[in-house]
Write an enzyme that holds these catalytic residues in place. Structure first.
Site, PDB file in Angstrom:
ATOM      1  CG  ASP A 129      -2.000   0.978   1.206  1.00  0.00           C
ATOM      2  OD1 ASP A 129      -1.709   2.197   1.116  1.00  0.00           O
ATOM      3  OD2 ASP A 129      -3.170   0.572   1.270  1.00  0.00           O
ATOM      4  CG  HIS A 186      -9.211  -3.074  -2.113  1.00  0.00           C
ATOM      5  ND1 HIS A 186     -10.353  -2.534  -2.672  1.00  0.00           N
ATOM      6  CD2 HIS A 186      -8.900  -2.279  -1.066  1.00  0.00           C
ATOM      7  CE1 HIS A 186     -10.707  -1.443  -2.003  1.00  0.00           C
ATOM      8  NE2 HIS A 186      -9.851  -1.273  -1.014  1.00  0.00           N
TER       9      HIS A 186
END
Length: 141
Positions: free
Chosen positions: A34, A99
């Site tokens: 991320d 996700h």
């Protein structure tokens, strides 16, 4: 990629149009760091199929993603971690592509910060209410 959306950020990552820090990849799934992590090792795990929610995702992609989430969680080296998957805007989904966040939790101050009194509003449920909910859910399966 089986189904793709040219305007989707995650579809562009799968195609390589947008670079990423790939952690792990299979035929059906991709895991990458991320870019705005809440802890070291915070990773996104996505299907290589554009689906907004898990209800839209074909089962073969859903079956593949579980073991990938496990591998990524173990790869963080953290003994505690959160796996978070949101469906819909009011459920805090910010990218319209399925996700899973794998969020290592190495202390009470890093990672996902939850307060059981604020973030998890529990209520007492009577057995009759639970039985009625169960019947509604069974009818939908």
């Amino acid at each position: 990629m089986s189904q793709s959306d040219d305007k989707c950020l995650f579809c562009m990552i799968v195609k390589g149009t947008i670079p990423s820090f790939k952690v792990y990849e299979t035929e059906h799934s991709l895991a990458f760091l991320d870019i705005s992590p809440v802890s070291e090792g915070h990773t996104q795990v996505i299907p290589k199929y554009h689906a907004v929610t898990i209800a839209d995702l074909p089962d073969e992609f859903l079956a593949d993603i579980g073991p990938v989430v496990k591998k990524v969680a173990l790869a963080t080296g953290a003994s505690a971690y959160n796996v978070l998957q949101n469906n819909g805007k009011i459920a805090f989904q910010h990218v319209d592509h399925v996700h899973y966040h794998v969020i290592p939790k190495t202390s009470e101050k890093d990672g996902l910060i939850l307060d059981i009194n604020v973030s998890w509003p529990q209520k007492k449920a009577e057995k009759e209410e639970l039985a009625a909910t169960l019947e509604k859910m069974k009818a939908r399966i």
